[in-house]
Design a protein around this motif. Structure first.
Motif, PDB file in Angstrom:
ATOM      1  N   ARG B  75     128.061  63.062  18.990  1.00 19.52           N
ATOM      2  CA  ARG B  75     128.525  62.281  17.831  1.00 19.52           C
ATOM      3  C   ARG B  75     128.104  60.827  17.905  1.00 19.52           C
ATOM      4  NH1 ARG B  75     133.153  64.583  14.219  1.00 19.52           N
ATOM      5  NH2 ARG B  75     132.997  66.755  14.828  1.00 19.52           N
ATOM      6  N   LEU B  78     124.666  60.767  16.487  1.00 19.85           N
ATOM      7  CA  LEU B  78     124.732  60.964  15.040  1.00 19.85           C
ATOM      8  C   LEU B  78     125.165  59.677  14.342  1.00 19.85           C
ATOM      9  CD1 LEU B  78     124.557  62.894  12.624  1.00 19.85           C
ATOM     10  CD2 LEU B  78     126.990  63.371  12.966  1.00 19.85           C
ATOM     11  N   SER B  79     126.183  59.059  14.905  1.00 21.72           N
ATOM     12  CA  SER B  79     126.703  57.848  14.306  1.00 21.72           C
ATOM     13  C   SER B  79     125.640  56.750  14.297  1.00 21.72           C
ATOM     14  CB  SER B  79     127.950  57.440  15.098  1.00 21.72           C
ATOM     15  OG  SER B  79     128.380  56.191  14.700  1.00 21.72           O
ATOM     16  N   VAL B  82     123.049  57.562  11.505  1.00 23.78           N
ATOM     17  CA  VAL B  82     123.534  57.342  10.140  1.00 23.78           C
ATOM     18  C   VAL B  82     123.727  55.847   9.863  1.00 23.78           C
ATOM     19  CG1 VAL B  82     125.419  57.788   8.533  1.00 23.78           C
ATOM     20  CG2 VAL B  82     124.542  59.634   9.966  1.00 23.78           C
ATOM     21  N   LEU B 120     122.859  67.151  14.616  1.00 22.51           N
ATOM     22  CA  LEU B 120     123.940  67.916  13.977  1.00 22.51           C
ATOM     23  C   LEU B 120     124.103  69.266  14.674  1.00 22.51           C
ATOM     24  CD1 LEU B 120     123.146  67.072  10.225  1.00 22.51           C
ATOM     25  CD2 LEU B 120     125.281  66.507  11.427  1.00 22.51           C
ATOM     26  N   LEU B 133     124.519  69.239   4.936  1.00 23.77           N
ATOM     27  CA  LEU B 133     124.971  67.994   5.567  1.00 23.77           C
ATOM     28  C   LEU B 133     123.929  66.892   5.457  1.00 23.77           C
ATOM     29  CD1 LEU B 133     126.830  69.274   8.723  1.00 23.77           C
ATOM     30  CD2 LEU B 133     127.751  67.823   6.928  1.00 23.77           C
ATOM     31  N   ILE B 137     124.388  63.265   3.614  1.00 23.94           N
ATOM     32  CA  ILE B 137     124.111  61.972   4.258  1.00 23.94           C
ATOM     33  C   ILE B 137     123.083  61.199   3.448  1.00 23.94           C
ATOM     34  CG2 ILE B 137     123.080  60.904   6.316  1.00 23.94           C
ATOM     35  CD1 ILE B 137     124.363  63.282   7.915  1.00 23.94           C
ATOM     36  N   ASP B 188     131.514  56.540   7.029  1.00 23.73           N
ATOM     37  CA  ASP B 188     132.184  57.091   8.212  1.00 23.73           C
ATOM     38  C   ASP B 188     133.212  58.133   7.797  1.00 23.73           C
ATOM     39  OD1 ASP B 188     130.744  55.572   9.987  1.00 23.73           O
ATOM     40  OD2 ASP B 188     132.209  53.958  10.076  1.00 23.73           O
ATOM     41  N   LEU B 191     131.443  61.342   6.816  1.00 24.00           N
ATOM     42  CA  LEU B 191     130.948  62.071   7.988  1.00 24.00           C
ATOM     43  C   LEU B 191     132.090  62.794   8.703  1.00 24.00           C
ATOM     44  CD1 LEU B 191     128.270  60.208  10.059  1.00 24.00           C
ATOM     45  CD2 LEU B 191     128.102  62.363   8.827  1.00 24.00           C
ATOM     46  N   THR B 192     133.183  62.062   8.929  1.00 17.88           N
ATOM     47  CA  THR B 192     134.332  62.668   9.608  1.00 17.88           C
ATOM     48  C   THR B 192     134.808  63.897   8.837  1.00 17.88           C
ATOM     49  OG1 THR B 192     134.944  60.436  10.242  1.00 17.88           O
ATOM     50  CG2 THR B 192     136.574  62.153  10.639  1.00 17.88           C
TER      51      THR B 192
END
Lengths: 202, 202
Positions: B75, B78-79, B82, B120, B133, B137, B188, B191-192
């Motif tokens: 994660r 990923l964060s 993004v 992902l 997904l 995004i 955020d 995404l969560t």
């Protein structure tokens, strides 16, 4: 008296032609005039600019939405609002930039955001989260609609040797995949995710 | 030998000027030339079109991202991807339409989507959900970045008598609210929400 061969130009006829053209990509008022078989000056007589066209289309859509919502409530109402917004924007992808950059704030638009805020509130979203959710819905609907005019990635675009995960993802798309349907599902996913902490229908 | 008064035009100088101009709204190559104090023909010597400028900016951003990601995983990775995408797009809001409509698919872009797909996948997203997904995004980042050039709703825009929920929502915004920060939080949230069914860091 004989009827004229070309139907008289009306706002309705203009907007129908705009919807046809905007599905494929951007266009000029000269192209719109050709599509309608009239002179550009005849169009100006009804609508002063391309930005004005977009706002007329939005006004039409919001009038339909008001009628369609009726007395539905809660998540059903929210789902109708978001899907209707998506149908509107994805029907005129080439004009989405004008929706964003020509900031005509009319009563209809304020009604729309109030409706969205009130519906989110009715299912338990607190005031301090409303703008964030509305922003997420706006960004996703407009971003995804606009994206419809870019050519999609195809399975052939990603060599499975070099790009294995992208290739695997693209392989799951049926050949006749309808991007509008696919993107609407994505929207549903996003909404469900965003509302995960909100109580179900209240 | 005396140094020239104007620094020699370079791709780097051009891209810096583009970033400055694109923050505020769209611009022409003539305006870019004025900003750089050179003739338009000098710019053409380095970059053939505005679309080419956008792809050079993207190439620069992706090179930075590759370096920045290092061996982060899950994660956290990923964060970073993004947020980096968001920083890039929100830094050039006026050029986002060109990113969408000028479909230059280069190796960098394919690398980016492979990286997004692989990350992902590494946190448990199955192949059949990857495109959805990635679409979410993409749509949200580009839609929200583009939205930065439209004037935001202000508390004064909604009369609390007529539009009570919208007014209540707008009242929660601090006066000095930074829209970029606000929209990043929305990202955020999305995404969560989207990853709610995926296992935590694997």
């Amino acid at each position: 008296m004989a009827r004229p061969l070309t139907p008289i130009l009306s706002e309705k006829r203009i907007l129908e032609a705009v919807r046809r053209l905007a599905l494929d990509g951007d266009f000029t008022l000269a192209q719109l005039a050709r599509e309608l078989d009239v002179r550009v000056s005849s169009i100006y007589h009804h609508v002063p600019s391309k930005a004005a066209l977009v706002h007329l289309l939005r006004r039409d859509w919001i009038a339909d939405l008001r009628a369609e919502l009726g007395d539905t409530a809660g998540r059903d109402r929210l789902s109708r609002i978001v899907h209707s917004y998506w149908e509107f924007a994805s029907g005129i992808p080439a004009l989405v930039p004008l929706l964003v950059t020509e900031p005509l704030r009319d009563e209809e638009l304020t009604w729309f955001y109030e409706e969205l805020a009130a519906t989110l509130h009715s299912i338990g979203v607190t005031d301090d989260r409303l703008l964030s959710l509305i922003g997420a819905i706006d960004g996703t609907v407009l971003g995804a609609a606009f994206d419809l005019i870019s050519p999609p990635f195809q399975a052939a675009d990603a060599d499975p040797g070099e790009y294995p995960r992208l290739a695997a993802a693209l392989a799951t798309l049926p050949e006749d995949a309808d991007r509008r349907v696919h993107l609407r599902r994505t929207l549903d996913d996003i909404l469900t995710g965003l509302l995960r902490d909100s109580p179900a229908d209240g």
